[in-house]
Each structure stands twice: as structure tokens, then as C-alpha cells.
Scaffold this active site. Structure first.
Site, PDB file in Angstrom:
ATOM      1  N   ARG A 251     -42.293 106.761  18.537  1.00  0.00           N
ATOM      2  CA  ARG A 251     -42.649 105.733  17.556  1.00  0.00           C
ATOM      3  C   ARG A 251     -41.428 105.226  16.804  1.00  0.00           C
ATOM      4  O   ARG A 251     -41.419 104.095  16.304  1.00  0.00           O
ATOM      5  CB  ARG A 251     -43.709 106.269  16.602  1.00  0.00           C
ATOM      6  CG  ARG A 251     -43.261 107.391  15.677  1.00  0.00           C
ATOM      7  CD  ARG A 251     -44.407 108.184  15.097  1.00  0.00           C
ATOM      8  NE  ARG A 251     -44.995 109.071  16.095  1.00  0.00           N
ATOM      9  CZ  ARG A 251     -45.999 109.911  15.831  1.00  0.00           C
ATOM     10  NH1 ARG A 251     -46.523 109.965  14.611  1.00  0.00           N
ATOM     11  NH2 ARG A 251     -46.484 110.689  16.774  1.00  0.00           N
TER      12      ARG A 251
ATOM     13  N   LYS B  97     -39.180 121.339  22.226  1.00  0.00           N
ATOM     14  CA  LYS B  97     -40.472 121.621  22.838  1.00  0.00           C
ATOM     15  C   LYS B  97     -40.461 123.006  23.485  1.00  0.00           C
ATOM     16  O   LYS B  97     -39.407 123.501  23.889  1.00  0.00           O
ATOM     17  CB  LYS B  97     -40.768 120.590  23.944  1.00  0.00           C
ATOM     18  CG  LYS B  97     -41.007 119.176  23.495  1.00  0.00           C
ATOM     19  CD  LYS B  97     -41.250 118.297  24.711  1.00  0.00           C
ATOM     20  CE  LYS B  97     -41.481 116.851  24.317  1.00  0.00           C
ATOM     21  NZ  LYS B  97     -42.781 116.686  23.640  1.00  0.00           N
TER      22      LYS B  97
END
Length: 504
Positions: free
Chosen positions: A357, A283
């Protein structure tokens, strides 16, 4: 200053009183007592009940309005300090009720909580409302009176000095007790989310779960990295592989008294990424700063399970905490890898920063195959796309069953945690197709990132009734205002408890 237990936050002692305001005040020491009253816009800001109660307690309602001109807008507060020895209180806190909706009453309660921090005694003349409105006022007062804990050389200390004792008038004891329990669950979730990631890792979260299970009569099971490997939980192992602190899966179980074979069973799954660097697809710095709260889903599940017995939730509830740290190292999983989940479904990794997920898929597949639930819910700070779509005030809900979606949204409205229905668009499923595995976990070709994430998760719940709450937006607050302190919000804890309380 006292040290705070993150799982048992320091809160005022709450009680309810039936007696008239004057009688309640007469039994209390006025030297550090604050009396909280609601004021409404329009003709008479007090209403008949409040006016007569004030007069009986020795106050002149008209003089209070003429002299202090209290604001009546929702959540506004006016503090009137009184001379020592002349009244039954040292301060009046006049809070604006606005239109008197549960949302407004929650903000009014928060204003009263903030204004009465540190008081020895607080008396709340609860606004006239139904159960949902009165509970909202009490929840707001608990949340507004609290501030995020701070870590010092002595350990965790409260972010503020809360009131010592609060007496609520004109409200049932059960309404107060349950509202405080729901608010406490929210604060526990916030405490866990706000813990720095150099302290908080998957093993630390598993220890918090064991402590909560011991205190609240829950069953607990923890998978370490060896048992995860033996069980085939390839998603958790892949995401956690780059970290020096290995992943964990935690199962918490609550069974109500008198439960039988026909008692409904709910499974709630929480994303527990204790820090998210993005993995090899790292990130940007500004996107990484808040990532200690990326385990908010698991914190909420833990807090909900811890509250079930106090609230006498009538159904069996199992909580699954899918815990991993997504870091960068030579052992980190890579874009293009193929991961085998619990149960055998294979996933091509399209982006290592879409890790939530991946761990949820393992837990959902396990719930479907091994726990035989009637309903499965997952909650996760999952996608930036959800935050872009709905900002920070509400969260998308996806569901395979319309009735389940309606139930959750109604519980959210009651709890002040708004859900907005989003579609599981069948046509977008093709964007998740993979040439080398059963499925790809991202669908960049169609956009709608929150939708494609939900479609991916749906692959792992079989034919179960299932709903997914993407709380990436409202799961964190950038401001200290209203019912929120800065940091994790615990969004979803009160919603889920309200929903569970109403099941039969």
C-alpha cells in the site's frame, strides 16, 4: 525444445471455420488430429447439431456412447483413440459440459486443452452458446493447453508442448481472436509472476515494460531512483531502500485510433513488489516462499496494456507499475518511520510487511494529481486478510462508485474471475490516525485488515471514481488443475480487459 519469450508465449495457431465438420476434417491431415466434442448430461449427450455433424463425418454417435461411456460432468474428459487410416481423426476428446454455463464451458475448454497438448492438429466443435460461453470455452482451451514455463540452461522453455494448430467450428472468428488475446494476456501475467526473484527485480520489470511498449505501440516512461527522489516518490524509495536493486515507477500509455478530448481515460495501477521478505518485520519462512508473485498486480497491468490494441479497447488507458523489492539491510525502512508520498501526504509506518500500500499510494497520488483520469483502478496482492475472508476463488472489490463496482463485478462474472463487494467502513478510518503523520498505514485496533488497507489507499485518489481489487487470494494457485498451473494465476487480466472493451 524452443526457448519461450515470456512476453510472447508459444501458443497454438488458432482459426475459425464456417464449414461443416466433415468438410473441415477432409482438408486436414488425420495422422495426428484430435477432434474435440462436448457431451452433456441428460437424454441425448450430443444434441442435434453435434449428432448430425458426427454422422456426416462417418462416426456412429450411439456406438461412441455405448462403448466409451463418456463422463458428462463439467471439465471431465474421455479420450477415444482411433485406428490409423480408418477415420478423419486419430483421437476423439469428449469433454463434459455440465450445465453449459460459461464457467462450466471454460472448464470444459481447459479439459480439452490439457487432453490435446502436443497434437499437430486439433478441431474443436464449439458448444452451442452465446458469445460469452463460446469465448469462455476458447479461453479455457488456451489456458488448459499451457503449462508454466521452466528455466533451463538454455533459457525459458515451455512447460508443455502445446498443440500446433487449432480450428474452432461454429464460432465467429472475432470471438476466437479476442478470446485468445485475453487468454494470452493472462499467460503473460503468469510468466512474469512466476519468474524467480534472483532474475526479476524492478529494473528487469521496467525492461519488460519497455519491450512490451515497443511491440504494442505504447508510450512508456520510467522513473529511476534519482528521478523518483526528484519527484518526491517517498513511498517507493522507502520500501525499496533496503534492496540492492532500486525501485522503479513505470508508466505505459495506450491511445485508441480516433481518440479525442472527450475519450474517457482510465488509469490502472499495479503493485509490483518483486520480492517481499517483510522488511525488518521479516516474514516466517513459509510465508516468504511464494513472494516472487507479490508483483502480480504490476504483471497484470503490463499484460492488459499490451492487449489493448489487439482488442481495440475504445478508451485511453494508462498503466502504472509501482516496482520495489522489500528487503532487509541497514538501509531498510523501519517501523515508526514517517514517509512523505508524492504530493506531500505523510505516512507513519506501522509494519514494514505492509509495503504494498505504501508504493501504491505514490502511484495513486501521481495519477490523481498529474493524469486527470476519469476512473482509477488498482490491483494488488495486498492483504492476507482478503485471502482469509474469501479463500482463493474470488477477490474483494472496493469502490467509491456503485456503478463502477457493478461494472467490474459483471466483467468478472463474464471472465470467470469473481469479485465480491466489500465495504469502505467509515468508522474504521479512525484506526489509521497517527500522532506524528497525516495517517498510519495500518489499523490493527479494529481488525478487517483488507478494509483498512483499502481505506488507506482511498486517501490518495482524491475525488476520483476509484476501485481497489485485492487479489491476494486468487492471485496464486497451489495446484495444477483446470485453467490454472501452479504459481501466479494472472487473476484480473481478463476481467479488466472485458471491462475496458465494454467502455465507451
Amino acid at each position: 525444445m524452443p526457448v519461450e519469450d515470456l512476453l510472447a508465449p508459444l501458443l497454438p495457431t488458432w482459426s475459425a471455420a464456417d464449414g461443416p465438420l466433415a468438410d473441415v476434417l477432409a482438408d486436414l491431415d488425420p495422422s495426428d488430429l484430435a477432434l474435440v466434442l462436448g457431451v452433456s448430461p441428460g437424454g441425448d449427450p450430443w444434441g442435434t447439431g453435434v449428432r448430425s455433424a458426427l454422422e456426416a463425418a462417418g462416426f456412429d454417435p450411439d456406438e461412441l456412447v455405448a462403448t466409451h461411456e463418456p463422463a458428462t460432468s463439467v471439465g471431465a474428459s474421455t479420450v477415444v483413440r482411433l485406428p490409423a487410416g480408418l477415420h478423419a481423426a486419430r483421437a476423439l476428446v469428449l469433454v463434459g459440459l455440465g450445465d453449459g454455463t460459461p464457467g462450466g464451458l471454460r472448464l470444459a475448454g481447459a479439459a480439452s486443452g490439457r487432453a490435446t497438448r502436443g497434437r499437430a492438429q486439433v478441431v474443436l466443435l464449439t458448444p452451442s452458446a452465446d458469445e460469452a460461453g463460446q469465448a469462455a470455452f476458447v479461453e479455457g482451451a488456451v489456458l488448459g493447453g499451457w503449462a508454466p514455463a521452466r528455466l533451463t540452461n538454455d533459457g525459458w522453455v515451455p512447460g508443455t508442448t502445446v498443440a500446433t494448430s487449432i480450428v474452432a467450428i461454429d464460432v465467429e472468428e472475432d470471438v476466437v481472436t479476442r478470446a485468445v488475446s485475453r487468454a494470452r494476456a493472462t499467460i503473460i501475467a503468469r510468466n512474469l509472476a512466476n519468474t524467480p526473484s534472483n532474475i526479476k527485480n524492478p529494473g528487469w520489470m521496467a525492461r519488460q515494460a519497455r519491450t512490451a511498449a515497443s511491440r504494442h505501440g505504447l508510450e512508456v516512461r520510467v522513473w529511476d531512483e534519482k528521478s523518483l527522489a526528484a519527484g518526491g516518490f517517498g513511498g517507493l524509495l522507502a520500501v525499496g531502500g533496503g534492496s540492492g536493486t532500486p525501485p522503479r515507477l513505470v508508466q505505459l500509455g495506450y491511445t485508441p485510433e480516433g481518440a479525442g478530448a472527450d475519450t474517457p481515460h482510465v488509469v490502472i495501477v499495479g503493485k509490483g513488489i518483486t520480492f517481499d521478505s517483510g522488511g525488518l518485520q521479516v516474514k516466517p519462512a513459509e510465508g516468504m516462499l511464494a513472494m516472487k508473485t507479490d508483483m502480480s498486480g504490476s504483471a497484470i497491468v503490463l499484460a492488459v496494456l499490451a492487449a489493448c490494441r489487439d482488442l481495440a479497447v475504445p478508451v485511453k488507458v494508462t498503466g502504472l507499475l509501482a516496482l520495489a523489492e522489500n528487503m532487509v539491510s541497514g538501509a531498510a525502512y523501519r517501523p515508526g518511520d514517517v514517509v512523505t508520498h508524492f504530493g506531500g501526504t505523510t505516512t507513519e509506518i506501522g509494519n514494514t510487511d505492509a509495503e504494498g500500500r505504501i508504493v501504491l499510494a505514490d502511484a495513486l497520488a501521481y495519477a490523481d494529481a498529474e493524469l486527470d483520469p476519469d476512473v482509477v483502478i488498482d490491483i494488488a496482492t495486498l492483504t492476507g486478510a482478503a485471502r482469509v475472508a474469501l479463500a482463493r476463488s474470488m477477490a474483494p472489490v472496493y469502490a467509491t462508485d456503485d456503478d463502477l463496482s457493478v461494472q467490474l463485478r459483471e466483467a468478472g462474472e463474464t471472465a470467470g474471475e469473481t469479485l465480491w463487494p466489500f465495504p469502505l467502513v467509515r468508522a474504521y478510518r479512525r484506526a489509521l490516525e497517527s500522532d506524528v503523520a497525516d495517517i498510519n498505514h495500518i489499523g490493527p485496533s479494529v481488525g478487517g485488515g483488507s478494509i483498512t488497507a483499502a481505506l488507506f489507499l482511498r486517501e490518495f485518489v482524491g475525488d476520483r471514481r476509484w476501485a481497489h481489487l485485492d487479489i491476494a487470494g486468487p492471485g496464486r494457485s497451489d495446484v495444477d488443475s483446470g485453467i490454472h498451473g501452479k504459481g501466479g494465476t494472472g487473476f484480473g487480466a481478463r476481467l479488466l480487459l472485458r471491462w475496458l472493451e465494454g467502455l465507451r
